[in-house]
Write a protein that holds these residues in place. Structure first.
Motif, PDB file in Angstrom:
ATOM      1  N   LYS A   1       0.936   9.326   7.481  1.00 24.26           N
ATOM      2  CA  LYS A   1      -0.323   9.260   6.723  1.00 24.26           C
ATOM      3  C   LYS A   1      -0.673  10.572   6.025  1.00 24.26           C
ATOM      4  CE  LYS A   1      -2.089   5.212   8.292  1.00 24.26           C
ATOM      5  NZ  LYS A   1      -2.067   4.119   7.356  1.00 24.26           N
TER       6      LYS A   1
ATOM      7  N   LEU B   1      -3.468  13.478   2.007  1.00 25.63           N
ATOM      8  CA  LEU B   1      -3.232  12.072   2.271  1.00 25.63           C
ATOM      9  C   LEU B   1      -2.018  11.605   1.471  1.00 25.63           C
ATOM     10  CD1 LEU B   1      -6.856  10.656   2.211  1.00 25.63           C
ATOM     11  CD2 LEU B   1      -5.329  10.803   4.183  1.00 25.63           C
ATOM     12  N   THR B   2      -1.091  10.993   2.153  1.00 20.51           N
ATOM     13  CA  THR B   2       0.138  10.530   1.521  1.00 20.51           C
ATOM     14  C   THR B   2      -0.152   9.521   0.420  1.00 20.51           C
ATOM     15  OG1 THR B   2       1.298  10.916   3.601  1.00 20.51           O
ATOM     16  CG2 THR B   2       2.392   9.502   2.000  1.00 20.51           C
ATOM     17  N   ASN B   3      -1.126   8.634   0.640  1.00 22.39           N
ATOM     18  CA  ASN B   3      -1.405   7.626  -0.391  1.00 22.39           C
ATOM     19  C   ASN B   3      -1.983   8.251  -1.659  1.00 22.39           C
ATOM     20  OD1 ASN B   3      -3.940   8.143   0.628  1.00 22.39           O
ATOM     21  ND2 ASN B   3      -4.462   6.013   1.014  1.00 22.39           N
ATOM     22  N   GLU B   4      -2.661   9.398  -1.557  1.00 20.72           N
ATOM     23  CA  GLU B   4      -3.149  10.090  -2.752  1.00 20.72           C
ATOM     24  C   GLU B   4      -1.991  10.700  -3.536  1.00 20.72           C
ATOM     25  OE1 GLU B   4      -6.234  12.944  -2.035  1.00 20.72           O
ATOM     26  OE2 GLU B   4      -7.602  11.443  -1.220  1.00 20.72           O
TER      27      GLU B   4
ATOM     28  N   GLU C   1       4.840   6.987   2.755  1.00 22.68           N
ATOM     29  CA  GLU C   1       4.228   6.911   4.082  1.00 22.68           C
ATOM     30  C   GLU C   1       5.285   6.655   5.148  1.00 22.68           C
ATOM     31  OE1 GLU C   1       0.696   4.408   6.110  1.00 22.68           O
ATOM     32  OE2 GLU C   1       0.300   5.212   4.116  1.00 22.68           O
TER      33      GLU C   1
ATOM     34  N   ALA D   1       1.079   9.535  -3.511  1.00 17.06           N
ATOM     35  CA  ALA D   1       1.761   8.388  -4.118  1.00 17.06           C
ATOM     36  C   ALA D   1       1.019   7.919  -5.367  1.00 17.06           C
ATOM     37  CB  ALA D   1       1.885   7.253  -3.106  1.00 17.06           C
ATOM     38  N   ALA D   2      -0.311   7.901  -5.310  1.00 19.26           N
ATOM     39  CA  ALA D   2      -1.107   7.471  -6.471  1.00 19.26           C
ATOM     40  C   ALA D   2      -0.887   8.406  -7.659  1.00 19.26           C
ATOM     41  CB  ALA D   2      -2.587   7.408  -6.099  1.00 19.26           C
TER      42      ALA D   2
ATOM     43  N   ASP E   1       0.815  -1.212   0.000  1.00 26.25           N
ATOM     44  CA  ASP E   1       0.000   0.000   0.000  1.00 26.25           C
ATOM     45  C   ASP E   1       0.854   1.269   0.000  1.00 26.25           C
ATOM     46  OD1 ASP E   1       0.910  -0.599   2.540  1.00 26.25           O
ATOM     47  OD2 ASP E   1      -0.803   0.334   3.539  1.00 26.25           O
ATOM     48  N   ASP E   2       2.186   1.134  -0.019  1.00 28.71           N
ATOM     49  CA  ASP E   2       3.095   2.284  -0.016  1.00 28.71           C
ATOM     50  C   ASP E   2       4.289   2.000  -0.928  1.00 28.71           C
ATOM     51  OD1 ASP E   2       4.214   4.743   0.662  1.00 28.71           O
ATOM     52  OD2 ASP E   2       5.116   3.989   2.500  1.00 28.71           O
TER      53      ASP E   2
ATOM     54  N   ASN F   1       7.348   4.369  -0.700  1.00 29.74           N
ATOM     55  CA  ASN F   1       7.870   4.623   0.645  1.00 29.74           C
ATOM     56  C   ASN F   1       7.559   6.025   1.159  1.00 29.74           C
ATOM     57  OD1 ASN F   1       9.005   2.071   1.124  1.00 29.74           O
ATOM     58  ND2 ASN F   1      10.804   2.628  -0.079  1.00 29.74           N
TER      59      ASN F   1
END
Length: 90
Positions: free
Chosen positions: A25, A69-72, A20, A74-75, A14-15, A18
């Motif tokens: 988060k 959001l970090t995952n956004e 995150e 990254a996306a 999910d990262d 890296n």
């Protein structure tokens, strides 16, 4: 960040970049601008206002600055890298 993908070190699924691990988060505007290679946090804000960047800001009570959001982030980077690899001539 691309080096992290190619270095052989495996990130959690999910990262993959890296981010995150580096930021947690949430990321501040200056951190997002740095990772997305904008010249300044103001340039990032202008790109969001124009609709060129689909990144949602989160208002946290008790804080002046919006967070992301970090995952956004990254996306977005992964999407940009996939488009760049498609456009590269062989």
């Amino acid at each position: 960040m691309l080096d992290k993908l190619q270095s052989g070190k495996k990130a959690p699924p999910d990262d993959p970049l890296n981010l995150e691990r580096s930021y947690g988060k949430f990321m501040r505007r200056a951190e997002v601008a740095r990772e997305l290679k904008f010249t300044s946090p103001a340039a990032l804000r202008m790109a969001r206002q124009r609709g060129a960047l689909k990144l949602q800001a989160i208002k946290v009570p008790g804080r002046r600055e919006h967070l992301y959001l970090t995952n956004e982030v990254a996306a977005i980077l992964i999407e940009w890298m996939s488009h760049a690899s498609e456009e590269m001539p062989m």
